[in-house]
Design an enzyme around this catalytic site. Structure first.
Site, short mmCIF file in Angstrom:
data_model
loop_
_atom_site.label_atom_id
_atom_site.label_comp_id
_atom_site.label_asym_id
_atom_site.label_seq_id
_atom_site.Cartn_x
_atom_site.Cartn_y
_atom_site.Cartn_z
N THR A 280 0.83 -1.21 0.00
CA THR A 280 0.00 0.00 0.00
C THR A 280 0.85 1.25 0.00
O THR A 280 0.55 2.24 -0.70
CB THR A 280 -0.91 0.01 1.25
OG1 THR A 280 -1.65 -1.19 1.30
CG2 THR A 280 -1.87 1.19 1.20
N TYR B 52 -13.19 -3.60 0.26
CA TYR B 52 -14.40 -3.04 -0.37
C TYR B 52 -15.56 -4.03 -0.41
O TYR B 52 -16.69 -3.68 -0.05
CB TYR B 52 -14.10 -2.51 -1.79
CG TYR B 52 -15.25 -1.74 -2.40
CD1 TYR B 52 -15.58 -0.47 -1.94
CD2 TYR B 52 -16.02 -2.30 -3.41
CE1 TYR B 52 -16.63 0.23 -2.48
CE2 TYR B 52 -17.09 -1.60 -3.96
CZ TYR B 52 -17.39 -0.34 -3.50
OH TYR B 52 -18.45 0.35 -4.03
N TYR C 55 -2.27 -10.42 5.19
CA TYR C 55 -2.21 -9.02 5.61
C TYR C 55 -3.60 -8.59 6.05
O TYR C 55 -4.52 -8.55 5.25
CB TYR C 55 -1.70 -8.16 4.45
CG TYR C 55 -1.55 -6.68 4.73
CD1 TYR C 55 -1.54 -6.16 6.02
CD2 TYR C 55 -1.40 -5.79 3.68
CE1 TYR C 55 -1.39 -4.80 6.25
CE2 TYR C 55 -1.24 -4.43 3.89
CZ TYR C 55 -1.24 -3.94 5.18
OH TYR C 55 -1.10 -2.58 5.41
N ARG D 148 -8.27 -0.24 6.14
CA ARG D 148 -8.30 -0.08 4.68
C ARG D 148 -9.28 -1.03 4.00
O ARG D 148 -9.79 -0.74 2.93
CB ARG D 148 -6.90 -0.28 4.09
CG ARG D 148 -5.92 0.83 4.40
CD ARG D 148 -4.62 0.66 3.64
NE ARG D 148 -3.68 1.73 3.94
CZ ARG D 148 -3.65 2.91 3.32
NH1 ARG D 148 -4.53 3.19 2.37
NH2 ARG D 148 -2.74 3.82 3.65
N LYS E 105 0.82 -10.23 8.56
CA LYS E 105 1.07 -8.85 8.93
C LYS E 105 -0.22 -8.34 9.57
O LYS E 105 -1.24 -8.16 8.89
CB LYS E 105 1.44 -8.01 7.71
CG LYS E 105 1.65 -6.53 8.02
CD LYS E 105 1.92 -5.70 6.75
CE LYS E 105 2.05 -4.23 7.10
NZ LYS E 105 2.24 -3.38 5.90
N ILE F 24 6.51 -5.20 9.61
CA ILE F 24 6.65 -4.61 8.27
C ILE F 24 6.27 -3.16 8.46
O ILE F 24 5.12 -2.82 8.72
CB ILE F 24 5.78 -5.31 7.23
CG1 ILE F 24 6.28 -6.75 7.03
CG2 ILE F 24 5.81 -4.55 5.90
CD1 ILE F 24 5.42 -7.59 6.10
#
Length: 293
Positions: free
Chosen positions: A46, A109, A135, A140, A164, A206
């Site tokens: 990202t 989304y 992840y 997000r 992550k 990360i």
């Protein structure tokens, strides 16, 4: 999996003032973070503004990082999305030479159920020629991958080697650490709670701030892994204000401002992202001067 203990950094994509990819700046950043002591590099996450990059630009970023790295550190490639079939197709057709693992974000989304998230990553795991790091970033994706779903994947697929975890929830992170298979990696995706996660049994991070201050942040993580708590927290509190600042007006606007202050790249972003305002830019510049000097 020892390759992913410690600090990985989510590399930005530097742009010139005309918004084209700045290849020379990207090489400088790669060398800067390697010289700073990080353990591995994450490509096209990202933070790389990958959503705004064309296919050709993505290939340019990949080839530039591979050339600059020159085999020095393990590379992780971001391969994810909210169209499972498209992700699977990329996993089956992409050349992964030079990469050690993929980082794959939970579908955004669409807001799938936990079963939908499991089935998505089942397809990813079965298609991936490389180890998979999940992840989870609910801020997000608009959905939280629960520890129970992560454990199903970790137990069902040997090539799902870690997560992550960026929910920003230390209790959820501790649940993952408590229930995980022995060699499964719980990697912080939240710079501010990296040290508590490491001390609780996490594998590292990360990081975004680790890109700006790789020497200090990667040393903090190593000290945490060595259980040198007081020394580690000294570095945590040295950098804590900068962690708040780089995310204050969105990522990667803050970290790009740090790179501008360090003289490594321009602070250019692509719409819909915009630069941080003058006040924050000045505060970040002052912080950089304090650390560097």
């Amino acid at each position: 999996m020892q390759s992913f203990m410690g600090t990985g950094v989510a590399l930005v994509t530097p742009f010139k003032k005309d918004f084209s990819v700045d290849v020379e700046a990207l090489k400088r950043i790669v060398n800067y973070v390697i010289d700073g002591g990080v353990e591995y590099l994450v490509v096209l996450g990202t933070t790389a503004e990958s959503a705004t990059l064309s296919s050709e630009e993505k290939e340019l970023v990949i080839s530039t990082i591979k050339e600059a790295n020159n085999g020095r550190l393990p590379l992780v490639l971001g391969v994810g999305g909210n169209n499972t079939a498209k992700v699977v197709e990329e996993l089956k057709t992409r050349d992964f030479s030079g990469f050690s693992a993929i980082l794959s974000v939970s579908p955004y989304y669409n807001k799938p159920t936990q079963e939908g998230i499991y089935q998505h990553f089942k397809m990813v795991a079965e298609a991936s020629p490389l180890p998979v790091i999940l992840y989870n970033v609910p801020g997000r994706t608009a959905s939280n991958m629960l520890p129970s779903t992560v454990m199903r994947l970790a137990n069902d697929f040997k090539n799902v080697i870690g997560i992550k975890e960026a929910a920003g929830d230390i209790v959820q992170a501790m649940k993952l650490i408590q229930d995980k298979p022995k060699d499964f990696l719980v990697i912080s995706g939240d710079d501010m709670i990296t040290l508590p996660m490491v001390l609780a049994g996490g594998a590292g991070v990360i990081s975004v701030i680790g890109e700006g201050f790789p020497k200090e942040f990667s040393e903090m993580v190593r000290l945490g892994l060595q259980r040198k708590v007081d020394e580690a927290y000294k570095l945590h509190y040295l950098l804590a204000d900068s962690i708040d600042m780089i995310f204050e007006q969105g990522n990667p606007g803050g970290i790009k401002e740090i790179f501008k202050s360090l003289g490594l790249s321009e602070n250019t972003l692509r719409l819909p992202l915009v630069n941080v305002n003058e006040d924050l830019a000045n505060r970040l510049d002052a912080f950089v001067k304090k650390i560097v000097n």
